[in-house]
Design an enzyme around this catalytic site. Sequence first.
Site, mmCIF file in Angstrom:
data_model
loop_
_atom_site.group_PDB
_atom_site.id
_atom_site.type_symbol
_atom_site.label_atom_id
_atom_site.label_comp_id
_atom_site.label_asym_id
_atom_site.label_seq_id
_atom_site.Cartn_x
_atom_site.Cartn_y
_atom_site.Cartn_z
ATOM 1 N N ASN A 105 0.849 -1.185 0.000
ATOM 2 C CA ASN A 105 0.000 0.000 0.000
ATOM 3 C C ASN A 105 0.894 1.248 0.000
ATOM 4 O OD1 ASN A 105 -1.773 2.152 0.735
ATOM 5 N ND2 ASN A 105 -3.224 0.606 1.422
ATOM 6 N N ASN A 156 -13.267 -3.577 0.917
ATOM 7 C CA ASN A 156 -14.307 -2.544 0.963
ATOM 8 C C ASN A 156 -15.068 -2.591 -0.348
ATOM 9 O OD1 ASN A 156 -13.284 -1.633 3.426
ATOM 10 N ND2 ASN A 156 -11.823 -0.267 2.430
ATOM 11 N N GLY A 162 -16.008 3.067 1.866
ATOM 12 C CA GLY A 162 -14.701 3.709 2.036
ATOM 13 C C GLY A 162 -13.745 3.351 0.910
ATOM 14 N N HIS A 169 -9.228 -5.110 -4.992
ATOM 15 C CA HIS A 169 -8.085 -5.280 -4.095
ATOM 16 C C HIS A 169 -8.553 -5.673 -2.700
ATOM 17 C CE1 HIS A 169 -9.507 -1.148 -3.788
ATOM 18 N NE2 HIS A 169 -9.105 -1.191 -2.520
ATOM 19 N N LEU A 281 -10.659 -0.721 15.601
ATOM 20 C CA LEU A 281 -9.401 -0.017 15.320
ATOM 21 C C LEU A 281 -9.729 1.287 14.609
ATOM 22 C CD1 LEU A 281 -7.310 -3.092 14.060
ATOM 23 C CD2 LEU A 281 -7.301 -2.056 16.341
ATOM 24 N N LYS A 285 -6.429 10.940 11.038
ATOM 25 C CA LYS A 285 -5.380 11.544 10.208
ATOM 26 C C LYS A 285 -4.399 12.358 11.059
ATOM 27 C CE LYS A 285 -8.417 12.155 6.288
ATOM 28 N NZ LYS A 285 -9.315 13.073 5.636
HETATM 29 P P1 AMP Z 1 -9.572 1.548 -0.630
HETATM 30 O O1 AMP Z 1 -9.393 2.991 -0.267
HETATM 31 O O2 AMP Z 1 -10.222 0.707 0.385
HETATM 32 O O3 AMP Z 1 -10.201 1.405 -2.014
HETATM 33 O O4 AMP Z 1 -8.129 0.926 -0.777
HETATM 34 C C1 AMP Z 1 -7.233 1.335 -1.784
HETATM 35 C C2 AMP Z 1 -5.885 1.434 -1.172
HETATM 36 O O5 AMP Z 1 -4.937 1.628 -2.208
HETATM 37 C C3 AMP Z 1 -5.765 2.599 -0.217
HETATM 38 O O6 AMP Z 1 -5.502 2.106 1.087
HETATM 39 C C4 AMP Z 1 -4.627 3.430 -0.776
HETATM 40 O O7 AMP Z 1 -3.765 3.847 0.255
HETATM 41 C C5 AMP Z 1 -3.928 2.470 -1.713
HETATM 42 N N1 AMP Z 1 -3.296 3.121 -2.853
HETATM 43 C C6 AMP Z 1 -3.676 4.245 -3.500
HETATM 44 N N2 AMP Z 1 -2.818 4.501 -4.523
HETATM 45 C C7 AMP Z 1 -1.912 3.507 -4.523
HETATM 46 C C8 AMP Z 1 -0.772 3.184 -5.343
HETATM 47 N N3 AMP Z 1 -0.408 3.971 -6.353
HETATM 48 N N4 AMP Z 1 -0.084 2.050 -5.060
HETATM 49 C C9 AMP Z 1 -0.427 1.255 -4.026
HETATM 50 N N5 AMP Z 1 -1.473 1.513 -3.216
HETATM 51 C C10 AMP Z 1 -2.208 2.604 -3.468
#
Ligand code: AMP
Length: 319
Positions: A105, A156, A162, A169, A281, A285
Site C-alpha cells: 500500500n 471494501n 470507504g 483489491h 481499530l 489523520k
Molecule cells: P480503498 O481505499 O479501500 O479502495 O483501498 C485502496 C488502497 O490503495 C488505499 O488504502 C490506498 O492507500 C492504496 N493506494 C492508493 N494509490 C496507490 C498506489 N499507487 N499504489 C499502491 N497503493 C495505493
Amino acid sequence: MTGTPSDFYDKITKTFDSAVESGDLIYSKGTTESATIDGLTYYFSIVPALESKPTVSGNETLLAKISLEDSEPDVPTKPFDPFDPPHPALLVLDEYESDYAVVLNKFSVIPNHFLLVTRDFKSQNSPLSPPDLVASYKLLKAANSQSGKRHVGFFNCGKNSGASVSHRHVQFLTLPEGFTPFPDDLVAGAAGKKYEDGQSPFAHNQVSFSHYVVPIHDTDEDALGFRFSTLLSRTLTTLRQHKASPISFNFLFTEEWFLMVPRIAESSEGTSINALATIGLLLAKGDEDLKSIKEKGPQKLLESVCIPWDGAEELEYDY
Ligand code: AMP
C-alpha cells in the site's frame, strides 16, 4: 498455479524498507492508545499517511481535470488505476495464484501494509468470488505463519464502504499485539465449532450496528464461498430493508472468522470511517481528527455510517 513463496514475508519487509527509503511509499509512525467502552476494546491511532491518501472525490476531480485538458474530448479517458500496472517499487509478487499480484500500500497505515490485487481489471463494486476468497485466505495464512504475527484482511465494496480505488483489491495488516477483535469471542468455544452452513451468522450483543460473523473451519473454495454467501445474503437484505444504496459493505477476515458489515455512508460529519473501525481499530489523520472521533464516540460514529442495531431485531431474510 503459483503458490506462496517461502520467502514471501521477507520480500514484503524488504520491499517496504526500500520503498520508504526511495520515497515511493508514504509511512511515518503514529501513536496508539486503547480504551474499553461499554465492554468493547478500541484502539485509537493517528496514521499520518492517511492525510496523503487520495479520496474517491479526489480521484474524480483528477479525472475531470484530465478530460478538460484533453485536446480531443471524444477520446475516452482511462479511470485512475494505481494497480494497472502496480508501481515497480511497490510490487512484491507479480503473479500469485495465477490471477493476482501482491503490492504494498503506497499510503501505509502500519509497516508492511499489503494488498492482493487482480492482475486484470475487475471491479471493486462486485462481491469477492470463491477464487478471490481462496487466494486471500492463503495469503493471510502465509503472512501469519511466516511473520509470526496475526493478520486481518479486509475488502471494501461499494461507494459507502470507504473504497477509493475501483480495481479489485483486498488489504492486509498485522493486528496490534494483544488486541482481541470482538468476532474472536463469538467463534471461540462450542458454538463456533458446531456452526454449520445455512445456520444464522453470529452477532455480538454489545455491538450496536448490524454485523454478521461466521467461523471458518474448511478452507476449500466451496466452503469459503458458502460462508461468504451467507454473510452477503444477510447484508443485501438488511441494505434493501433500510433502502440503502448503492450496495456497500466491509468484509473482514482472519484465519478463524469472516465478518461482514453493511454500510450506508463513508463518513460521519467529515470523519471517514475505515473498515478497521468495525472491529475497534479507529484511525485518525491527525490530532484534530482523533479529538473528534473521541468526542463523538466510536459506537455513535459506527451507528451513523453502518445500520444501527439494538441486538434484538431479527429481520426476515429473503436472499
Ligand atoms: P480503498 O481505499 O479501500 O479502495 O483501498 C485502496 C488502497 O490503495 C488505499 O488504502 C490506498 O492507500 C492504496 N493506494 C492508493 N494509490 C496507490 C498506489 N499507487 N499504489 C499502491 N497503493 C495505493
